[in-house]
Scaffold this active site. Sequence first.
Site, PDB file in Angstrom:
ATOM      1  N   TYR A 113       0.873  -1.178   0.000  1.00 34.25           N
ATOM      2  CA  TYR A 113       0.000   0.000   0.000  1.00 34.25           C
ATOM      3  C   TYR A 113       0.910   1.228   0.000  1.00 34.25           C
ATOM      4  CZ  TYR A 113      -3.383   3.524   1.521  1.00 34.25           C
ATOM      5  OH  TYR A 113      -4.158   4.656   1.610  1.00 34.25           O
ATOM      6  N   ASP A 157      -2.296  -1.541  -3.939  1.00 31.54           N
ATOM      7  CA  ASP A 157      -2.630  -0.167  -4.299  1.00 31.54           C
ATOM      8  C   ASP A 157      -1.322   0.608  -4.301  1.00 31.54           C
ATOM      9  OD1 ASP A 157      -3.479   2.406  -4.544  1.00 31.54           O
ATOM     10  OD2 ASP A 157      -4.603   2.482  -2.664  1.00 31.54           O
ATOM     11  N   HIS A 260     -11.912   1.912  -4.690  1.00 29.92           N
ATOM     12  CA  HIS A 260     -11.151   0.967  -5.511  1.00 29.92           C
ATOM     13  C   HIS A 260     -12.005  -0.275  -5.765  1.00 29.92           C
ATOM     14  CE1 HIS A 260      -7.042   2.783  -4.784  1.00 29.92           C
ATOM     15  NE2 HIS A 260      -7.727   3.315  -3.793  1.00 29.92           N
TER      16      HIS A 260
END
Length: 269
Positions: A113, A157, A260
């Site tokens: 992340y 991500d 997302h």
Amino acid sequence: MAKTLRILTWNINSVRLRQGLLKDVVDKLAPDVVCLQETKCPDDLFPLDLPKVLGMDHVLFRGMKGYNGVAVFSKTPMRRHEDTQDWVGKEDCRHLAVELDLPGGPLVIHNFYVPAGGDIPDTELNPKFAHKLDFVAAARDHFAKTPKLTRAVLVGDLNIAPLEHDVWSHKQLLKIVSHTPVETALLTEWQDTCWHDGLRHFVPADQKLYTWWSYRAKDWEAANKGRRLDHVWVTHDLKGALTRHEILKEARGWTQASDHVPVLVELAL
């Protein structure tokens, strides 16, 4: 006969808030491994009944109160890999590496992340943007040490849309954090260390490809101003193992959706 491994990555934007949606995603896509980002959950409050609900016996997680956090669920036994890092001196739960024992040998999955970087693309005016660039540069330098890395997958991500058609308007987003030239260059350098783009393997670079749509849009679907912030990379020895991908765009329209959407890649190992 080759065994297929279905790996799903999703910025869930709170694992406790969206446990029901996660069950829906797993029922729909039938992954073998689920990698979550932005779980927003300290380790002592992680929902330990969730693996059973998902039909997955194994879970590893790194979390903190209120923000960040990563987790991996798996049907296959796994262990935390020694290459799990705290990047640029911050213990902020943005990376978890796990190792799975599979018939063809161990497979390492890196779940990332990357910092979002705030709104101002200036390192002097915006410490969050400086942190983001430092983070990506550190990850690039780390993997540059292992250019012949094999049997590894990197998902997550990454908060950067690197290619022209990874955003709804290349020209209009060049000065917007997530698509600035300094960010896209750094991410490309990181990928070039030892990775192959698992989504662009299936979708040519001249076609639009999004995994994120802002909450700010009144009608996200009609506006369709998306960005590809979520990624799946594989080491070059696994390029030939990529068999299919799926981006669950419909999940963006679910009640209490994350901004997302889940992304799945299947490998024949």
